[in-house]
Write a protein that holds these residues in place. Structure first.
Motif, short mmCIF file in Angstrom:
data_model
loop_
_atom_site.label_atom_id
_atom_site.label_comp_id
_atom_site.label_asym_id
_atom_site.label_seq_id
_atom_site.Cartn_x
_atom_site.Cartn_y
_atom_site.Cartn_z
N ALA A 1 0.83 -1.21 0.00
CA ALA A 1 0.00 0.00 0.00
C ALA A 1 0.86 1.26 0.00
N ILE A 2 1.91 1.27 0.82
CA ILE A 2 2.78 2.45 0.90
C ILE A 2 3.51 2.67 -0.42
N LEU A 3 4.16 1.62 -0.94
CA LEU A 3 4.92 1.75 -2.19
C LEU A 3 4.00 2.09 -3.36
N GLY A 4 2.86 1.41 -3.45
CA GLY A 4 1.95 1.62 -4.57
C GLY A 4 1.38 3.02 -4.59
N ASN A 5 0.92 3.51 -3.45
CA ASN A 5 0.29 4.84 -3.42
C ASN A 5 1.32 5.96 -3.58
N PHE A 6 2.52 5.79 -3.03
CA PHE A 6 3.56 6.78 -3.26
C PHE A 6 3.98 6.80 -4.73
N THR A 7 3.98 5.63 -5.37
CA THR A 7 4.31 5.57 -6.79
C THR A 7 3.29 6.34 -7.62
N ILE A 8 2.00 6.16 -7.28
CA ILE A 8 0.94 6.91 -7.99
C ILE A 8 1.17 8.41 -7.83
N LEU A 9 1.43 8.86 -6.62
CA LEU A 9 1.66 10.29 -6.37
C LEU A 9 2.88 10.79 -7.15
N PHE A 10 3.94 10.01 -7.17
CA PHE A 10 5.17 10.41 -7.85
C PHE A 10 4.95 10.54 -9.36
N ILE A 11 4.26 9.55 -9.94
CA ILE A 11 4.05 9.56 -11.40
C ILE A 11 3.17 10.73 -11.80
N VAL A 12 2.08 10.96 -11.07
CA VAL A 12 1.18 12.06 -11.42
C VAL A 12 1.87 13.40 -11.26
N LYS A 13 2.67 13.55 -10.21
CA LYS A 13 3.39 14.82 -10.01
C LYS A 13 4.41 15.05 -11.12
N ARG A 14 5.06 13.98 -11.55
CA ARG A 14 6.15 14.11 -12.53
C ARG A 14 5.63 14.35 -13.95
N GLU A 15 4.52 13.69 -14.31
CA GLU A 15 4.03 13.76 -15.69
C GLU A 15 2.96 14.85 -15.80
N LYS A 16 3.28 15.93 -16.48
CA LYS A 16 2.33 17.04 -16.60
C LYS A 16 1.09 16.67 -17.41
N ILE A 17 1.23 15.67 -18.29
CA ILE A 17 0.09 15.25 -19.08
C ILE A 17 -1.00 14.62 -18.21
N LEU A 18 -0.63 14.19 -17.01
CA LEU A 18 -1.59 13.59 -16.08
C LEU A 18 -2.20 14.61 -15.13
N HIS A 19 -1.91 15.88 -15.33
CA HIS A 19 -2.48 16.92 -14.47
C HIS A 19 -3.90 17.24 -14.92
N GLU A 20 -4.78 16.29 -14.68
CA GLU A 20 -6.20 16.38 -15.04
C GLU A 20 -7.04 16.00 -13.83
N PRO A 21 -8.34 16.36 -13.83
CA PRO A 21 -9.20 16.05 -12.67
C PRO A 21 -9.17 14.60 -12.25
N MET A 22 -9.22 13.66 -13.21
CA MET A 22 -9.23 12.24 -12.86
C MET A 22 -8.03 11.87 -12.00
N TYR A 23 -6.86 12.38 -12.37
CA TYR A 23 -5.63 12.02 -11.65
C TYR A 23 -5.46 12.83 -10.37
#
Length: 332
Positions: A58-80
């Protein structure tokens, strides 16, 4: 003589027994004693392995989600953005429960201070309500994206998303606030032993020497009205989504559009089905062992935070591709 009170969680009931021989005479306990999972004390060390594994994932998975969304500007959308809110909620929820649970299993550290117990009680109930609100926000996003695609960017702007997120947080924080406030004010004269793995609101207030009916009624109202209304709004959203999907001209278009909300559907099912199963078990499984009820309650609170990042990592192409690219670059 044995009495069998009921411990109310947000969304389900957990019975436990308390012997009169455990009663004592004190009004303000400095600590409570958490028993972990009564009846399975001899295997607490072995139970720590799957619980610790779930926590790490849970810790690794959720931190990974946060890291990827923060890093990829294309994912800066409401869903993410809503997905990040869900990840933060899962991190707080698991961290509120697992460290103390593991300390009970591994080190027999059963004591928890009164204030720490009330804090844990608040965070668990608060973030369960928040998580349910985030599911509603995600359903709204999918409804606008599929039913009003040309207006999605104008309806769900960043300020609107921020206001929705603030409303979800305030709703959870305010609705659950009476639990610790009332629990702190009441006198205690029974026992400081809680036959559970964490400080459940009604497990604590059942130890109070006061009329706790107001707390019981309020807890039931929050459980059934909040969760019930959230499920209702999610169902209405997906009815409209399915109607829009079935109006599409080709099968490929229908499958592609439905695929955009499949991750959200899987996450909702992974969260609400264990809760529903736990409710049914406690309502109709009166002959089921107490330790099974507590295991089911822990699974209801701990398994979804582990599954959420896995589901989005597997089912969402944008996250899956960027995760693979991240590991590929590291490998090079």
């Amino acid at each position: 003589m044995q009495e069998t009170p009921f411990c109310l969680r947000v969304g389900h009931l957990v019975p436990y027994s308390m012997s009169d021989s455990n009663t004592t005479d004190f009004t303000n306990p400095s600590t409570f004693i958490l028993l972990g999972i009564p009846g399975l004390e001899v295997v607490h060390v072995w139970l720590s392995i799957p619980f610790c594994t779930m926590y790490i994932i849970a810790i690794l998975g959720n931190f990974t989600i946060l890291f990827i969304v923060k890093r990829e500007k294309i994912l800066h959308e409401p869903m993410y953005y809503f997905l990040c809110m869900l990840a933060i909620t899962d991190l707080v929820l698991t961290t509120s429960i697992l460290p103390k649970l593991l300390s009970i299993f591994l080190f027999n550290s059963r004591e928890i201070e009164f204030s720490a117990c009330l804090t844990q009680m608040y965070f668990v109930a608060c973030f369960i309500v928040m998580e349910s609100g985030i599911f509603v926000a995600m359903a709204l996003d999918r409804y606008v994206a599929i039913c009003k695609p040309l207006r999605h960017s104008t309806i769900l702007t960043n300020p609107v998303v921020a206001k929705i997120g603030l409303a979800v947080v305030l709703r959870g924080g305010i609705l659950v606030l009476p639990y610790p406030i009332l629990a702190r004010q009441w006198p205690y004269c029974r026992t400081n032993i809680i036959p559970d793995s964490f400080c459940d609101p009604m497990a604590v207030v059942k130890l109070a020497c006061a009329d706790i009916r107001v707390n019981s009624y309020y807890g039931l109202s929050v459980s059934f009205l909040v969760i019930g209304l959230d499920v209702f709004f999610i169902a209405i959203s997906y009815i409209q989504i399915l109607r829009a999907i079935f109006r599409l001209p080709t099968k490929d278009a229908r499958l592609k559009t439905f695929g955009t909300c499949s991750s959200h559907i899987c996450v909702i099912l992974a969260s609400y089905i264990p809760g529903l199963f736990s409710v049914l078990t406690h309502l109709f499984g009166h002959n089921v062992a107490v330790h099974f009820h507590i295991l089911m309650a822990n699974a209801y609170l701990l398994v979804p935070p582990m599954l959420h990042p896995i589901i989005y990592g597997v089912r969402t192409k944008q996250i899956r591709d960027r995760l693979l690219r991240l590991f590929t670059h590291k490998g090079m």
